[in-house]
Scaffold this motif. Structure first.
Motif, PDB file in Angstrom:
ATOM      1  N   VAL A 144       0.851  -1.184   0.000  1.00  0.00           N
ATOM      2  CA  VAL A 144       0.000   0.000   0.000  1.00  0.00           C
ATOM      3  C   VAL A 144       0.889   1.237   0.000  1.00  0.00           C
ATOM      4  O   VAL A 144       1.981   1.235   0.599  1.00  0.00           O
ATOM      5  CB  VAL A 144      -0.937   0.016   1.229  1.00  0.00           C
ATOM      6  CG1 VAL A 144      -1.923  -1.127   1.158  1.00  0.00           C
ATOM      7  CG2 VAL A 144      -0.139  -0.063   2.529  1.00  0.00           C
ATOM      8  N   PRO A 145       0.475   2.294  -0.672  1.00  0.00           N
ATOM      9  CA  PRO A 145       1.283   3.517  -0.668  1.00  0.00           C
ATOM     10  C   PRO A 145       1.176   4.248   0.664  1.00  0.00           C
ATOM     11  O   PRO A 145       0.127   4.227   1.322  1.00  0.00           O
ATOM     12  CB  PRO A 145       0.691   4.336  -1.816  1.00  0.00           C
ATOM     13  CG  PRO A 145      -0.731   3.853  -1.918  1.00  0.00           C
ATOM     14  CD  PRO A 145      -0.720   2.406  -1.534  1.00  0.00           C
ATOM     15  N   VAL A 146       2.258   4.882   1.069  1.00  0.00           N
ATOM     16  CA  VAL A 146       2.287   5.655   2.310  1.00  0.00           C
ATOM     17  C   VAL A 146       2.978   6.985   2.025  1.00  0.00           C
ATOM     18  O   VAL A 146       3.688   7.153   1.028  1.00  0.00           O
ATOM     19  CB  VAL A 146       3.031   4.909   3.433  1.00  0.00           C
ATOM     20  CG1 VAL A 146       2.299   3.643   3.831  1.00  0.00           C
ATOM     21  CG2 VAL A 146       4.466   4.606   3.025  1.00  0.00           C
ATOM     22  N   ASP A 147       2.732   7.932   2.910  1.00  0.00           N
ATOM     23  CA  ASP A 147       3.403   9.217   2.841  1.00  0.00           C
ATOM     24  C   ASP A 147       4.135   9.453   4.154  1.00  0.00           C
ATOM     25  O   ASP A 147       4.327   8.528   4.956  1.00  0.00           O
ATOM     26  CB  ASP A 147       2.401  10.333   2.533  1.00  0.00           C
ATOM     27  CG  ASP A 147       1.214  10.320   3.496  1.00  0.00           C
ATOM     28  OD1 ASP A 147       1.322   9.654   4.550  1.00  0.00           O
ATOM     29  OD2 ASP A 147       0.187  10.944   3.192  1.00  0.00           O
ATOM     30  N   GLU A 148       4.534  10.676   4.389  1.00  0.00           N
ATOM     31  CA  GLU A 148       5.289  10.991   5.594  1.00  0.00           C
ATOM     32  C   GLU A 148       4.470  10.725   6.852  1.00  0.00           C
ATOM     33  O   GLU A 148       5.008  10.317   7.881  1.00  0.00           O
ATOM     34  CB  GLU A 148       5.725  12.468   5.561  1.00  0.00           C
ATOM     35  CG  GLU A 148       6.661  12.875   6.690  1.00  0.00           C
ATOM     36  CD  GLU A 148       8.041  12.263   6.554  1.00  0.00           C
ATOM     37  OE1 GLU A 148       8.797  12.296   7.527  1.00  0.00           O
ATOM     38  OE2 GLU A 148       8.357  11.750   5.449  1.00  0.00           O
ATOM     39  N   ILE A 149       3.148  10.931   6.770  1.00  0.00           N
ATOM     40  CA  ILE A 149       2.300  10.721   7.937  1.00  0.00           C
ATOM     41  C   ILE A 149       2.048   9.240   8.162  1.00  0.00           C
ATOM     42  O   ILE A 149       2.195   8.721   9.277  1.00  0.00           O
ATOM     43  CB  ILE A 149       0.975  11.494   7.774  1.00  0.00           C
ATOM     44  CG1 ILE A 149       1.254  13.001   7.687  1.00  0.00           C
ATOM     45  CG2 ILE A 149       0.028  11.176   8.918  1.00  0.00           C
ATOM     46  CD1 ILE A 149       0.013  13.830   7.453  1.00  0.00           C
ATOM     47  N   LEU A 156       8.588   3.788  10.691  1.00  0.00           N
ATOM     48  CA  LEU A 156       7.966   2.475  10.587  1.00  0.00           C
ATOM     49  C   LEU A 156       8.996   1.463  10.092  1.00  0.00           C
ATOM     50  O   LEU A 156       9.667   1.687   9.078  1.00  0.00           O
ATOM     51  CB  LEU A 156       6.774   2.539   9.636  1.00  0.00           C
ATOM     52  CG  LEU A 156       5.795   1.370   9.682  1.00  0.00           C
ATOM     53  CD1 LEU A 156       5.145   1.272  11.040  1.00  0.00           C
ATOM     54  CD2 LEU A 156       4.741   1.531   8.602  1.00  0.00           C
ATOM     55  N   GLU A 157       9.148   0.356  10.813  1.00  0.00           N
ATOM     56  CA  GLU A 157      10.162  -0.644  10.504  1.00  0.00           C
ATOM     57  C   GLU A 157       9.506  -1.975  10.171  1.00  0.00           C
ATOM     58  O   GLU A 157       8.395  -2.264  10.659  1.00  0.00           O
ATOM     59  CB  GLU A 157      11.104  -0.832  11.702  1.00  0.00           C
ATOM     60  CG  GLU A 157      11.933   0.382  12.059  1.00  0.00           C
ATOM     61  CD  GLU A 157      13.106   0.572  11.117  1.00  0.00           C
ATOM     62  OE1 GLU A 157      13.392  -0.365  10.339  1.00  0.00           O
ATOM     63  OE2 GLU A 157      13.736   1.643  11.153  1.00  0.00           O
ATOM     64  N   VAL A 162       0.637  -2.440  12.993  1.00  0.00           N
ATOM     65  CA  VAL A 162      -0.115  -1.200  12.823  1.00  0.00           C
ATOM     66  C   VAL A 162      -1.586  -1.524  12.700  1.00  0.00           C
ATOM     67  O   VAL A 162      -1.988  -2.669  12.447  1.00  0.00           O
ATOM     68  CB  VAL A 162       0.357  -0.431  11.567  1.00  0.00           C
ATOM     69  CG1 VAL A 162       1.799   0.017  11.699  1.00  0.00           C
ATOM     70  CG2 VAL A 162       0.169  -1.278  10.308  1.00  0.00           C
ATOM     71  N   ASP A 163      -2.406  -0.500  12.895  1.00  0.00           N
ATOM     72  CA  ASP A 163      -3.832  -0.537  12.586  1.00  0.00           C
ATOM     73  C   ASP A 163      -4.066   0.332  11.361  1.00  0.00           C
ATOM     74  O   ASP A 163      -3.498   1.425  11.253  1.00  0.00           O
ATOM     75  CB  ASP A 163      -4.662  -0.016  13.756  1.00  0.00           C
ATOM     76  CG  ASP A 163      -4.534  -0.898  14.989  1.00  0.00           C
ATOM     77  OD1 ASP A 163      -4.231  -2.083  14.823  1.00  0.00           O
ATOM     78  OD2 ASP A 163      -4.727  -0.371  16.102  1.00  0.00           O
ATOM     79  N   LEU A 164      -4.885  -0.141  10.445  1.00  0.00           N
ATOM     80  CA  LEU A 164      -5.189   0.593   9.220  1.00  0.00           C
ATOM     81  C   LEU A 164      -6.619   1.099   9.290  1.00  0.00           C
ATOM     82  O   LEU A 164      -7.560   0.306   9.418  1.00  0.00           O
ATOM     83  CB  LEU A 164      -4.988  -0.296   7.996  1.00  0.00           C
ATOM     84  CG  LEU A 164      -3.548  -0.727   7.707  1.00  0.00           C
ATOM     85  CD1 LEU A 164      -3.498  -1.648   6.506  1.00  0.00           C
ATOM     86  CD2 LEU A 164      -2.659   0.478   7.477  1.00  0.00           C
ATOM     87  N   LEU A 165      -6.760   2.419   9.214  1.00  0.00           N
ATOM     88  CA  LEU A 165      -8.067   3.064   9.242  1.00  0.00           C
ATOM     89  C   LEU A 165      -8.355   3.665   7.880  1.00  0.00           C
ATOM     90  O   LEU A 165      -7.461   4.234   7.235  1.00  0.00           O
ATOM     91  CB  LEU A 165      -8.117   4.155  10.309  1.00  0.00           C
ATOM     92  CG  LEU A 165      -8.443   3.718  11.747  1.00  0.00           C
ATOM     93  CD1 LEU A 165      -7.330   2.857  12.307  1.00  0.00           C
ATOM     94  CD2 LEU A 165      -8.682   4.940  12.633  1.00  0.00           C
ATOM     95  N   ALA A 166      -9.592   3.520   7.431  1.00  0.00           N
ATOM     96  CA  ALA A 166     -10.018   4.050   6.143  1.00  0.00           C
ATOM     97  C   ALA A 166     -10.932   5.243   6.367  1.00  0.00           C
ATOM     98  O   ALA A 166     -11.757   5.245   7.284  1.00  0.00           O
ATOM     99  CB  ALA A 166     -10.739   2.992   5.332  1.00  0.00           C
ATOM    100  N   THR A 229      -4.931   5.348   6.662  1.00  0.00           N
ATOM    101  CA  THR A 229      -4.049   5.919   7.676  1.00  0.00           C
ATOM    102  C   THR A 229      -3.558   4.784   8.568  1.00  0.00           C
ATOM    103  O   THR A 229      -4.356   3.934   8.997  1.00  0.00           O
ATOM    104  CB  THR A 229      -4.777   6.975   8.526  1.00  0.00           C
ATOM    105  OG1 THR A 229      -5.313   7.967   7.659  1.00  0.00           O
ATOM    106  CG2 THR A 229      -3.826   7.620   9.517  1.00  0.00           C
ATOM    107  N   ALA A 230      -2.239   4.755   8.811  1.00  0.00           N
ATOM    108  CA  ALA A 230      -1.637   3.721   9.643  1.00  0.00           C
ATOM    109  C   ALA A 230      -1.411   4.261  11.045  1.00  0.00           C
ATOM    110  O   ALA A 230      -0.901   5.372  11.227  1.00  0.00           O
ATOM    111  CB  ALA A 230      -0.319   3.247   9.041  1.00  0.00           C
TER     112      ALA A 230
END
Length: 334
Positions: A144-149, A156-157, A162-166, A229-230
């Motif tokens: 999945v794509p991620v950004d700085e947030i 993140l290692e 993590v929890d993924l919220l939509a 959002t992670a």
């Protein structure tokens, strides 16, 4: 007289047979000759054995091919055998009997003829496991794509959870709900969990997580219909987030009935169905769909028209062969 003469003759004969010095020397010579012959034979046997041993030299046991083994064949007791050979002719990297368990089940990278020694260099090298080996059976790895947030400022290692919220838009309102919880991060960018950690800053724009096929379907719908959002969580924290959500319905993956209850149905329209391309006298006008008529407004209760008398049922239509056109009723839901 006769008896005395016979006795005298017997004594004289015995005296003649008594061994003298010549006989004694002959017997001693024969004994010495026999001992010499036996000693010579034993000496020659020892010398011959020594010569044979020196010719053979020291032998060692190696593993050889019992028959011709083609390239890519799996080694086993069926196609390998033990054979002693002179040590000076044995290869330094030849397989010994102690190596059998290590090579049993491995494949040959090169063919071997029958009777030839099997060398370590003829074995296929162990292949480096691919990233797919980290995916358990029945699981899927999804990127999945991620950004700085979403990447928690790049901290993140691989190995984190993590929890993924939509966040999706439903009728002009923003809805945020958890899609997956306690998800294992398998890789960040091209760095997997097995890669060594360094203090260098790593830049990545994707994260690979461990999911099930059904969860992957939810993530694809959330990614295409909103934003993800992670939330980083402690690995020891196994508590689920509060609230219960129908993720499939919120993502639009199901078709729930409207809250009004009964679904409205359009007016039925007759659709001609032709079999075999045979019109059988059907006029061209019947092949055109009539425009849908607007639903009439209900009359007020005071001015409601009286109920019309019931009309008798129409007689059943005769059976129509398969080649004749059949008119079907198609009801489409709003």
């Amino acid at each position: 007289m006769n008896l005395a003469a016979k006795a005298t003759a017997t004594v004289t004969h015995i005296r003649r047979l008594r061994p003298n010095r010549t006989w004694a020397l002959l017997l001693v010579a024969l004994a010495i000759g026999g001992l010499a012959a036996m000693s010579a034979r034993s000496y020659l046997n020892r010398q011959m054995q020594a010569i044979e041993n020196s010719a053979k030299g020291k032998t060692i046991t190696v593993i050889v091919a019992k028959s011709d083994i083609p390239k890519g064949e799996v080694l086993s007791a069926e196609n390998m055998a033990l054979r002693p050979i002179p040590a000076e002719f044995a290869h330094s990297v030849a397989l010994s009997p102690e190596d059998f368990e290590r090579v049993d089940g491995q494949r040959l990278a090169y063919p071997v003829k029958s009777g030839e020694m099997i060398l370590w260099g003829l074995m296929e090298t162990a292949r480096v496991p691919t990233f797919s080996a980290n995916v358990a059976a029945g699981r899927r790895a999804m990127t999945v794509p991620v950004d700085e947030i979403n990447s928690i400022s790049g901290m993140l290692e691989p190995g984190d959870t993590v929890d993924l919220l939509a966040t999706v838009d439903r009728n002009g309102k923003k809805l945020t709900f958890p899609v997956m919880q306690n998800v294992a991060v398998m890789a960040t960018g091209q760095r997997s969990q097995n890669d060594p950690k360094t203090g260098d800053e790593r830049q990545y724009t994707t994260v690979t997580i461990d999911t099930t096929p059904e969860q992957a379907r939810f993530l694809i719908a959330a990614r295409d219909g909103g934003t993800l959002t992670a939330l980083l969580r402690n690995p020891q924290d196994k508590m689920a987030l509060p609230g219960q959500y129908d993720v499939a319905a919120l993502l639009g993956l199901t078709n729930p009935a409207p809250q009004g209850g009964v679904r409205r149905v359009r007016a039925a329209r007759q659709v001609p169905v032709l079999y075999g391309g045979n019109l059988n006298g059907t006029p061209p006008e019947a092949l055109r769909l009539a425009p849908r008529a607007a639903a009439p407004e209900p009359a007020p209760a005071a001015l409601a028209a009286p109920a019309a008398p019931a009309t008798p049922a129409a007689p059943a239509a005769p059976s129509v062969p398969n080649s004749a056109p059949v008119v079907a009723q198609a009801n489409a839901a709003y």
